[in-house]
Design a protein around this motif. Structure first.
Motif, PDB file in Angstrom:
ATOM      1  N   LEU A 264       0.734  -1.077   0.063  1.00  0.00           N
ATOM      2  CA  LEU A 264       0.041   0.012   0.014  1.00  0.00           C
ATOM      3  C   LEU A 264       0.781   1.388  -0.124  1.00  0.00           C
ATOM      4  CD1 LEU A 264      -2.845  -0.959   2.437  1.00  0.00           C
ATOM      5  CD2 LEU A 264      -3.045  -0.271  -0.053  1.00  0.00           C
ATOM      6  N   TYR A 265       2.003   1.215   0.693  1.00  0.00           N
ATOM      7  CA  TYR A 265       2.826   2.446   0.840  1.00  0.00           C
ATOM      8  C   TYR A 265       3.601   2.596  -0.590  1.00  0.00           C
ATOM      9  CZ  TYR A 265       2.116   3.498   5.855  1.00  0.00           C
ATOM     10  OH  TYR A 265       1.793   3.807   7.029  1.00  0.00           O
ATOM     11  N   LYS A 266       3.841   1.546  -1.048  1.00  0.00           N
ATOM     12  CA  LYS A 266       4.691   1.709  -2.615  1.00  0.00           C
ATOM     13  C   LYS A 266       3.613   2.300  -3.439  1.00  0.00           C
ATOM     14  CE  LYS A 266       8.211  -1.964  -1.367  1.00  0.00           C
ATOM     15  NZ  LYS A 266       8.267  -3.351  -1.665  1.00  0.00           N
ATOM     16  N   LEU A 267       2.320   1.838  -3.411  1.00  0.00           N
ATOM     17  CA  LEU A 267       1.252   2.363  -4.226  1.00  0.00           C
ATOM     18  C   LEU A 267       1.085   3.686  -3.957  1.00  0.00           C
ATOM     19  CD1 LEU A 267      -0.764  -0.771  -4.497  1.00  0.00           C
ATOM     20  CD2 LEU A 267       0.196   0.110  -6.137  1.00  0.00           C
ATOM     21  N   GLU A 268       1.033   4.242  -2.722  1.00  0.00           N
ATOM     22  CA  GLU A 268       0.698   5.565  -2.250  1.00  0.00           C
ATOM     23  C   GLU A 268       1.958   6.472  -2.790  1.00  0.00           C
ATOM     24  OE1 GLU A 268      -0.466   7.699   1.692  1.00  0.00           O
ATOM     25  OE2 GLU A 268       1.409   6.813   1.635  1.00  0.00           O
ATOM     26  N   ALA A 269       3.206   5.896  -2.792  1.00  0.00           N
ATOM     27  CA  ALA A 269       4.377   6.846  -3.145  1.00  0.00           C
ATOM     28  C   ALA A 269       4.402   6.905  -4.909  1.00  0.00           C
ATOM     29  CB  ALA A 269       5.516   5.941  -2.596  1.00  0.00           C
ATOM     30  N   LEU A 270       3.754   6.090  -5.445  1.00  0.00           N
ATOM     31  CA  LEU A 270       3.635   6.315  -7.167  1.00  0.00           C
ATOM     32  C   LEU A 270       2.814   7.708  -7.325  1.00  0.00           C
ATOM     33  CD1 LEU A 270       2.806   2.717  -8.146  1.00  0.00           C
ATOM     34  CD2 LEU A 270       5.119   4.061  -8.276  1.00  0.00           C
ATOM     35  N   GLY A 271       1.718   8.158  -6.527  1.00  0.00           N
ATOM     36  CA  GLY A 271       1.106   9.328  -6.662  1.00  0.00           C
ATOM     37  C   GLY A 271       0.310   9.319  -8.110  1.00  0.00           C
ATOM     38  N   LEU A 272      -0.552   8.232  -8.037  1.00  0.00           N
ATOM     39  CA  LEU A 272      -1.106   7.871  -9.292  1.00  0.00           C
ATOM     40  C   LEU A 272      -2.246   8.781  -9.614  1.00  0.00           C
ATOM     41  CD1 LEU A 272      -2.150   4.056  -8.192  1.00  0.00           C
ATOM     42  CD2 LEU A 272      -0.393   4.825  -9.973  1.00  0.00           C
ATOM     43  N   ASP A 273      -2.690   9.744  -8.821  1.00  0.00           N
ATOM     44  CA  ASP A 273      -3.833  10.856  -9.170  1.00  0.00           C
ATOM     45  C   ASP A 273      -2.835  12.028  -9.796  1.00  0.00           C
ATOM     46  OD1 ASP A 273      -2.292  10.998  -6.526  1.00  0.00           O
ATOM     47  OD2 ASP A 273      -3.705  12.800  -5.995  1.00  0.00           O
ATOM     48  N   LYS A 274      -1.738  11.853  -9.792  1.00  0.00           N
ATOM     49  CA  LYS A 274      -0.945  12.860 -10.290  1.00  0.00           C
ATOM     50  C   LYS A 274      -0.056  12.300 -11.609  1.00  0.00           C
ATOM     51  CE  LYS A 274      -0.244  15.646  -6.059  1.00  0.00           C
ATOM     52  NZ  LYS A 274      -0.888  14.545  -5.169  1.00  0.00           N
TER      53      LYS A 274
END
Length: 229
Positions: free
Chosen positions: A36-46
């Protein structure tokens, strides 16, 4: 003299986006949380538009939303990190306006997963903000209002408003969701009645008294009130 053998230490492979989504379905939350943290770090919304084609397709077709929902369903009530990061990720995915994301959440009865997670962590304002944002987005989807109501959404929304009467984003998102649910064009008198019976109008009224007339929270509260009169 014998030479000392070097220890064979395998290099950790960088997880693919698909691999991270796969990890979210794991029964062990110690595997789920780092993913989850790795996915969060990807900043998918941006970064969505610039991401590789395969990543964009997994997001656009709802695979990412389904994986996050599965993690929330399995671990969100018991693990506060899964709840906070998972709800934040899911909210970011809905802001992409990819139909597949919303369709996936609807298909898996998203409000039936989000609301129990919110209830389990009622004292965490960040979790409530993410959850309210998701309920707000879902309340704009035809057919989801009744599900939100049946899954206990009115209770959790009003509780949030009472618990954080001066937090702008809580009041704004809560009022907007209630306003969407009570919208007369939806022709759902049972939902309007539930909101009234659970002191929703008096809670919205307090929002009107608390925030300036030019504030977004005041405008959303007023819009909600107008649905009842």
């Amino acid at each position: 003299e014998e030479e000392e053998e070097e220890e064979d230490v395998p290099m950790e492979k960088k997880k693919t986006f698909r691999g991270l989504l796969y990890d979210l379905g794991h029964v062990d939350d110690e595997i789920v949380v780092p993913a989850l943290y790795k996915l969060e770090a990807l900043g998918l919304d941006k970064t969505h538009k610039e991401n590789p084609r395969k990543t964009k397709l997994l997001v656009a077709r709802g695979a990412a939303a389904l994986a996050v929902l599965q993690a929330l369903k399995n671990h969100g009530e018991a693990n506060i990190e899964v709840a906070a990061v998972g709800l934040g990720l899911l909210l970011n995915l809905t802001t992409l306006r990819e139909k597949g994301c919303i369709d996936a959440i609807v298909e898996l009865n998203g409000s039936g997963i989000v609301i129990p997670v919110m209830t389990a962590h009622q004292d965490d304002v960040d979790i409530q903000l993410h959850g309210l944002g998701l309920l707000c987005n879902l309340s704009m989807v035809r057919g989801e209002i009744v599900k939100i109501s049946q899954n206990g959404g009115v209770d959790v929304i009003i509780t949030d408003m009472e618990q954080w009467p001066e937090v702008d984003f809580v009041q704004r998102r809560a009022c907007k969701t209630l306003g969407n649910m009570a919208d007369q064009n939806q022709k759902l008198p049972s939902v309007q009645t539930e909101i009234k019976n659970k002191k929703g109008l008096s809670t919205v009224g307090k929002c009107l008294e608390t925030f300036p007339k030019d504030s977004p929270s005041f405008r959303e509260a007023k819009r909600t009130m107008n649905q009842f009169f």
